[in-house]
Design a protein around this motif. Structure first.
Motif, PDB file in Angstrom:
ATOM      1  N   GLU A  34       7.249 -27.748  -1.322  1.00 53.27           N
ATOM      2  CA  GLU A  34       8.002 -28.993  -1.267  1.00 53.27           C
ATOM      3  C   GLU A  34       7.255 -30.037  -2.071  1.00 53.27           C
ATOM      4  OE1 GLU A  34       8.227 -29.816   2.926  1.00 53.27           O
ATOM      5  OE2 GLU A  34      10.181 -28.871   3.054  1.00 53.27           O
ATOM      6  N   GLY A  35       7.991 -30.954  -2.643  1.00 55.68           N
ATOM      7  CA  GLY A  35       7.357 -32.018  -3.397  1.00 55.68           C
ATOM      8  C   GLY A  35       8.408 -32.964  -3.939  1.00 55.68           C
ATOM      9  N   PHE A  36       7.962 -33.863  -4.796  1.00 52.79           N
ATOM     10  CA  PHE A  36       8.901 -34.750  -5.464  1.00 52.79           C
ATOM     11  C   PHE A  36       8.274 -35.276  -6.737  1.00 52.79           C
ATOM     12  CE2 PHE A  36       6.374 -37.742  -3.087  1.00 52.79           C
ATOM     13  CZ  PHE A  36       6.283 -38.840  -3.928  1.00 52.79           C
ATOM     14  N   GLY A  37       9.124 -35.669  -7.629  1.00 51.82           N
ATOM     15  CA  GLY A  37       8.711 -36.294  -8.880  1.00 51.82           C
ATOM     16  C   GLY A  37       9.659 -37.441  -9.116  1.00 51.82           C
ATOM     17  N   ARG A  38      10.329 -37.415 -10.238  1.00 52.04           N
ATOM     18  CA  ARG A  38      11.312 -38.454 -10.530  1.00 52.04           C
ATOM     19  C   ARG A  38      12.511 -38.381  -9.594  1.00 52.04           C
ATOM     20  NH1 ARG A  38      11.178 -37.901 -17.023  1.00 52.04           N
ATOM     21  NH2 ARG A  38       9.134 -38.820 -17.292  1.00 52.04           N
ATOM     22  N   GLN A  39      12.710 -37.223  -8.990  1.00 51.69           N
ATOM     23  CA  GLN A  39      13.851 -37.022  -8.089  1.00 51.69           C
ATOM     24  C   GLN A  39      13.720 -37.872  -6.829  1.00 51.69           C
ATOM     25  OE1 GLN A  39      14.373 -32.869  -7.440  1.00 51.69           O
ATOM     26  NE2 GLN A  39      16.438 -33.071  -6.687  1.00 51.69           N
ATOM     27  N   LYS A  40      12.507 -38.133  -6.392  1.00 51.52           N
ATOM     28  CA  LYS A  40      12.176 -39.041  -5.286  1.00 51.52           C
ATOM     29  C   LYS A  40      12.586 -38.606  -3.884  1.00 51.52           C
ATOM     30  CE  LYS A  40      10.604 -42.474  -7.859  1.00 51.52           C
ATOM     31  NZ  LYS A  40       9.491 -42.052  -8.607  1.00 51.52           N
ATOM     32  N   GLY A  41      13.177 -37.468  -3.679  1.00 48.91           N
ATOM     33  CA  GLY A  41      13.603 -37.057  -2.346  1.00 48.91           C
ATOM     34  C   GLY A  41      15.099 -36.830  -2.315  1.00 48.91           C
ATOM     35  N   ARG A  42      15.632 -36.702  -1.118  1.00 48.06           N
ATOM     36  CA  ARG A  42      17.067 -36.436  -1.003  1.00 48.06           C
ATOM     37  C   ARG A  42      17.600 -37.011   0.302  1.00 48.06           C
ATOM     38  NH1 ARG A  42      14.859 -31.457   1.077  1.00 48.06           N
ATOM     39  NH2 ARG A  42      16.013 -30.842   2.895  1.00 48.06           N
ATOM     40  N   THR A  43      18.904 -37.250   0.320  1.00 47.51           N
ATOM     41  CA  THR A  43      19.580 -37.749   1.510  1.00 47.51           C
ATOM     42  C   THR A  43      20.579 -36.700   1.968  1.00 47.51           C
ATOM     43  OG1 THR A  43      19.364 -40.008   0.708  1.00 47.51           O
ATOM     44  CG2 THR A  43      20.974 -39.618   2.435  1.00 47.51           C
ATOM     45  N   GLU A  44      20.601 -36.418   3.256  1.00 51.85           N
ATOM     46  CA  GLU A  44      21.554 -35.473   3.827  1.00 51.85           C
ATOM     47  C   GLU A  44      22.216 -36.104   5.040  1.00 51.85           C
ATOM     48  OE1 GLU A  44      19.864 -31.675   4.688  1.00 51.85           O
ATOM     49  OE2 GLU A  44      19.243 -31.339   2.619  1.00 51.85           O
ATOM     50  N   TYR A  51      20.119 -38.821   6.939  1.00 50.17           N
ATOM     51  CA  TYR A  51      18.677 -38.611   6.972  1.00 50.17           C
ATOM     52  C   TYR A  51      18.144 -38.597   5.552  1.00 50.17           C
ATOM     53  CZ  TYR A  51      19.348 -37.142  11.796  1.00 50.17           C
ATOM     54  OH  TYR A  51      19.681 -37.104  13.124  1.00 50.17           O
ATOM     55  N   TYR A  52      16.998 -39.220   5.347  1.00 49.87           N
ATOM     56  CA  TYR A  52      16.346 -39.220   4.045  1.00 49.87           C
ATOM     57  C   TYR A  52      15.083 -38.376   4.134  1.00 49.87           C
ATOM     58  CZ  TYR A  52      14.027 -40.651  -0.193  1.00 49.87           C
ATOM     59  OH  TYR A  52      13.408 -40.628  -1.409  1.00 49.87           O
ATOM     60  N   TYR A  53      14.925 -37.439   3.205  1.00 47.46           N
ATOM     61  CA  TYR A  53      13.758 -36.570   3.152  1.00 47.46           C
ATOM     62  C   TYR A  53      12.947 -36.925   1.910  1.00 47.46           C
ATOM     63  CZ  TYR A  53      16.263 -33.788   6.590  1.00 47.46           C
ATOM     64  OH  TYR A  53      16.933 -33.372   7.719  1.00 47.46           O
ATOM     65  N   ASP A  54      11.679 -37.215   2.106  1.00 45.51           N
ATOM     66  CA  ASP A  54      10.795 -37.532   0.978  1.00 45.51           C
ATOM     67  C   ASP A  54      10.528 -36.309   0.108  1.00 45.51           C
ATOM     68  OD1 ASP A  54      10.501 -40.163   1.763  1.00 45.51           O
ATOM     69  OD2 ASP A  54       8.739 -39.741   2.985  1.00 45.51           O
ATOM     70  N   TRP A  55      10.507 -35.148   0.725  1.00 45.72           N
ATOM     71  CA  TRP A  55      10.112 -33.923   0.033  1.00 45.72           C
ATOM     72  C   TRP A  55      11.339 -33.087  -0.314  1.00 45.72           C
ATOM     73  CZ3 TRP A  55       5.392 -34.863  -1.158  1.00 45.72           C
ATOM     74  CH2 TRP A  55       4.588 -35.590  -0.293  1.00 45.72           C
ATOM     75  N   VAL A  56      11.338 -32.552  -1.519  1.00 48.30           N
ATOM     76  CA  VAL A  56      12.443 -31.724  -1.998  1.00 48.30           C
ATOM     77  C   VAL A  56      11.970 -30.264  -2.017  1.00 48.30           C
ATOM     78  CG1 VAL A  56      13.974 -31.292  -3.948  1.00 48.30           C
ATOM     79  CG2 VAL A  56      13.265 -33.625  -3.418  1.00 48.30           C
ATOM     80  N   PRO A  57      12.762 -29.333  -1.456  1.00 47.88           N
ATOM     81  CA  PRO A  57      12.349 -27.926  -1.483  1.00 47.88           C
ATOM     82  C   PRO A  57      12.382 -27.369  -2.901  1.00 47.88           C
ATOM     83  CG  PRO A  57      14.531 -28.140  -0.505  1.00 47.88           C
ATOM     84  CD  PRO A  57      14.035 -29.521  -0.761  1.00 47.88           C
ATOM     85  N   LYS A  58      11.344 -26.649  -3.255  1.00 46.32           N
ATOM     86  CA  LYS A  58      11.211 -26.005  -4.563  1.00 46.32           C
ATOM     87  C   LYS A  58      10.619 -24.623  -4.365  1.00 46.32           C
ATOM     88  CE  LYS A  58      12.232 -29.721  -7.028  1.00 46.32           C
ATOM     89  NZ  LYS A  58      13.290 -29.823  -7.984  1.00 46.32           N
ATOM     90  N   VAL A  59      10.555 -23.866  -5.451  1.00 47.58           N
ATOM     91  CA  VAL A  59       9.917 -22.553  -5.456  1.00 47.58           C
ATOM     92  C   VAL A  59       8.831 -22.584  -6.519  1.00 47.58           C
ATOM     93  CG1 VAL A  59      10.247 -20.103  -5.954  1.00 47.58           C
ATOM     94  CG2 VAL A  59      11.980 -21.356  -4.687  1.00 47.58           C
ATOM     95  N   LYS A  60       7.669 -22.033  -6.187  1.00 48.97           N
ATOM     96  CA  LYS A  60       6.583 -21.939  -7.157  1.00 48.97           C
ATOM     97  C   LYS A  60       6.407 -20.480  -7.553  1.00 48.97           C
ATOM     98  CE  LYS A  60       2.080 -22.446  -6.149  1.00 48.97           C
ATOM     99  NZ  LYS A  60       0.778 -23.094  -5.875  1.00 48.97           N
ATOM    100  N   ILE A  61       6.448 -20.243  -8.854  1.00 48.50           N
ATOM    101  CA  ILE A  61       6.207 -18.915  -9.408  1.00 48.50           C
ATOM    102  C   ILE A  61       4.831 -18.943 -10.058  1.00 48.50           C
ATOM    103  CG2 ILE A  61       6.938 -17.216 -11.126  1.00 48.50           C
ATOM    104  CD1 ILE A  61       9.760 -18.466 -10.915  1.00 48.50           C
TER     105      ILE A  61
END
Length: 112
Positions: A34-44, A51-61
């Protein structure tokens, strides 16, 4: 050798993995991060509440490759992870001093 880290959107993982394995790159490590950059998070919205989440789910390869094939891996990831929307991810390339296969003790490019 190079160690390539790619942080991508989770729904792009199968595309990237299939492209890499089709070109003979079969060994890689995948992690949910999980992390964020320019995307800044997400709202659901859940049960009518926002709800606002600071962290965005990602996958690391993570993939280790010989120097002469690193650019090929980078291009495959770029082509297959891109959606042309914010949050597509990043690729990091590090010099890898050595790698060892634990079972046999082999080292260097043979391990890959």
């Amino acid at each position: 050798m190079k160690l390539i880290f790619a942080i991508i959107k989770p729904h792009k993982l199968d595309d990237v993995r299939n492209a890499l394995t089709a070109r003979g790159f079969s060994g890689m490590t995948i992690s949910s991060v999980e992390g964020f950059g320019r995307q800044k998070g997400r709202t659901e919205i859940y049960r009518g509440a926002e709800y606002y989440y600071d962290w965005v789910p990602k996958v690391k390869i993570e993939i280790a490759v010989n120097d002469n094939r690193a650019e090929e891996v980078i291009q495959l990831i770029l082509e297959n992870a891109r959606s042309n929307k914010i949050g597509d991810g990043k690729i990091f390339v590090l010099n890898l001093h050595s790698a060892y296969r634990i079972r046999t003790g082999e080292t260097g490019g043979v391990v890959l």
